[in-house]
Write an enzyme that holds these catalytic residues in place. Structure first.
Site, short mmCIF file in Angstrom:
data_model
loop_
_atom_site.label_atom_id
_atom_site.label_comp_id
_atom_site.label_asym_id
_atom_site.label_seq_id
_atom_site.Cartn_x
_atom_site.Cartn_y
_atom_site.Cartn_z
N TYR A 296 0.23 -1.18 -0.19
CA TYR A 296 0.36 0.03 -0.02
C TYR A 296 1.26 1.20 -0.20
O TYR A 296 -0.21 2.91 0.22
CB TYR A 296 -1.63 0.34 1.10
CG TYR A 296 -2.27 -1.22 1.25
CD1 TYR A 296 -1.59 -2.11 0.84
CD2 TYR A 296 -3.16 -0.57 0.84
CE1 TYR A 296 -3.29 -2.82 1.47
CE2 TYR A 296 -4.20 -1.27 0.70
CZ TYR A 296 -4.34 -2.70 0.53
OH TYR A 296 -5.45 -3.57 0.61
N LYS B 190 2.82 -14.46 5.97
CA LYS B 190 2.60 -15.54 4.80
C LYS B 190 3.78 -15.67 4.39
O LYS B 190 5.09 -15.50 4.01
CB LYS B 190 2.37 -15.27 4.07
CG LYS B 190 2.26 -15.77 2.45
CD LYS B 190 0.40 -16.60 2.59
CE LYS B 190 0.07 -17.51 1.10
NZ LYS B 190 0.48 -19.30 1.70
N ASP C 189 -3.36 -17.92 4.77
CA ASP C 189 -4.00 -18.22 4.30
C ASP C 189 -4.96 -19.02 5.47
O ASP C 189 -6.79 -18.86 5.61
CB ASP C 189 -4.07 -18.89 2.76
CG ASP C 189 -2.22 -19.44 3.37
OD1 ASP C 189 -1.62 -19.96 2.35
OD2 ASP C 189 -2.29 -20.43 4.22
N ASP D 47 -6.28 -6.05 5.25
CA ASP D 47 -7.36 -5.66 5.23
C ASP D 47 -8.51 -6.63 4.30
O ASP D 47 -9.98 -6.46 4.17
CB ASP D 47 -7.00 -4.80 2.59
CG ASP D 47 -8.12 -3.85 2.26
OD1 ASP D 47 -8.87 -3.93 3.09
OD2 ASP D 47 -7.12 -3.83 1.57
#
Ligand code: NAP
Length: 431
Positions: free
Chosen positions: A176, A242, A296, A320
């Protein structure tokens, strides 16, 4: 200090001293209504918040609202004569000042706590979101998103009441941060060449985005999440990442998170490894568990093992996605509150998480719960939790009594929707 706005004459500033927020009994709180449905939701919300404060504190506390401007209203107030053609001729950064005036940013900086309405991203090539702009300019590095179920809200899930979490999403970096290069851009070509010289080959027709994750950004986010868990007596902080795929960004976030936990909160926390190595899997009394999960699997776990989570600390992009997925479990974004905070400067901007829904402008139709519940987070932050609890209670009971706006009514059987303003009255009635 201000070019065109005037703070109310009664009321005092909220101040930050020695990293502590000092809130007077009559704080001045700036707000802007924003675009589209913003004016409608604020018309319903401000009197509701005043009623909650009055009921909670019997007149000993009171807010002095300070109207400030952003979005279309700012353009009309500060530059009423400016045409679209003239606007497009000025440099992008100055275009942003038209919609997000210095007065507005100064007022938020000066008075610390503010309430914002939704903003449209205005016309203009390359114009970045004003919402992201506010977060970046004021360095509001944490986005707090509590997600819990309100009895009676229609949902597609079976046990929405089991989810009761607070997501701490990093707000200032990750993909971002706006470092992007388009395919065929000169800088994209330079970057590809540089990468090739390092032995990293990328397809020539690629757009490129850079993902910075810093030690500073990660640690201040996780620090805020752990402090929150301590303050609210919550059992668990989960670092979401992740890191199995992106070792030096997402993996580093996890490592820095554990570093903060073990170096700054040693007495209050144990890690999941310590839980098994030293305590045989039994949580010692009064400690907070710090664990980590791959991003995930979190999507599956918050759905299938909802009650196992408490505070989630996430980077920007993961946060988000997870915030909206979690909101979906408890009935969707219409009721989801949020606030952006810098715990060092003390600045907080509470905001509705939905957008401007322009097709409903001035129809007195939409659901104002999101901004009301965001104000409840604001009250909690100010040390006025009783007022926040009354808002939650009012909404809870209005929904349970099926006095709801169109968005919830259409998912219920035989319910006639009420207007946005009527919902505000219902919340006050049920507080
Ligand atoms: P949106 O404004 O959130 O609206 C999408 C749909 O969500 C609406 O058509 C409506 O659904 C429903 N909805 C939104 N707010 C609602 C409310 N308070 N009560 C009931 N239903 C509500 O998203 P968008 O259409 O993608 O974006 C429109 C503009 O808002 C864009 O300019 C975008 O940049 C901006 N935006 C701003 C923010 C922000 O200020 N933080 C956030 C997101 C988007 P139905 O049509 O099904 O009735």
């Amino acid at each position: 200090m201000f070019q065109k706005i005037q703070p109310p004459s009664d009321g005092e500033k909220i101040e930050m001293r020695d990293e502590k927020l000092f809130v007077p009994d009559n704080p001045i709180i700036p707000y802007f209504v924003g675009d589209g449905i913003g004016p409608d939701i604020f018309k319903a919300t401000l009197p509701t918040l005043d009623a909650a404060v009055q009921k909670a504190y019997g007149g000993s506390k009171k807010i002095s609202w300070f109207k400030i401007y952003a979005g279309d209203e700012a353009r009309a107030f500060y530059n009423p004569e400016l045409t679209d053609e003239e606007l497009l001729k000025i440099p992008i950064d100055e275009q942003r000042n038209v919609y997000l005036p210095k007065d507005t940013l100064n007022a938020i900086r000066e008075y610390k706590v503010a309430l914002k309405g939704p903003l449209t991203t205005p016309i203009g090539e390359g114009f970045r979101s004003l919402n992201v702009g506010i977060r970046q300019i004021l360095d509001l590095y944490v986005c707090v998103r509590p997600v819990k179920y309100f009895q009676g809200v229609p949902t597609r899930t079976k046990f929405p009441e089991e989810l009761d979490i607070v997501i701490f999403r990093e707000n200032s970096e990750d993909v971002y941060s706006g470092i992007e290069f388009a395919k065929d851009d000169e800088n994209q070509k330079k970057l590809l060449k540089l990468l090739r010289s390092m032995g990293k080959v990328i397809r020539e027709d690629s757009g490129i985005g850079i993902k910075p994750i810093s030690e500073t950004g990660s640690k201040r986010l996780v620090r805020a999440a752990i402090k929150y868990a301590i303050e609210k007596n919550l059992p668990l902080v989960t670092l979401v990442h992740k890191g199995n795929i992106m070792k030096y960004t997402e993996g580093a976030f996890k490592n820095w998170g554990y570093e903060v936990a073990t170096s700054e909160f040693r007495e209050q926390i144990i890690t999941e490894d310590e839980l098994w190595d030293k305590h045989d899997g039994k949580m010692p009394e009064g400690k907070i568990l710090i664990n980590d999960r791959i991003a995930d699997i979190i999507f599956q776990h918050i759905l299938l093992r909802s009650s196992e989570f408490s505070v989630l600390a996430t980077m920007n992009l993961n946060g988000d996605y997870i915030s909206d997925a979690a909101a979906a479990i408890v009935g969707g974004l219409g009721m989801a509150p949020g606030a952006n905070i810098n715990y060092v400067t003390g600045v907080m901007v509470a905001e509705a998480t939905h957008g401007t829904a322009p097709k409903y402008t001035d129809m007195d139709k939409v659901n104002p719960s999101s901004v009301m519940l965001s104000a409840a987070i604001m009250f909690d932050y100010m040390g006025w939790p009783e007022a926040g609890e009354l808002i939650q209670r009012g909404i809870q009971r209005a929904v349970a009594n099926k006095e709801v706006t169109y968005d919830l009514a259409r998912q219920m059987d035989n319910v006639t929707p009420i207007k946005c303003s009527e919902f505000g009255h219902a919340v006050v009635k049920y507080m």
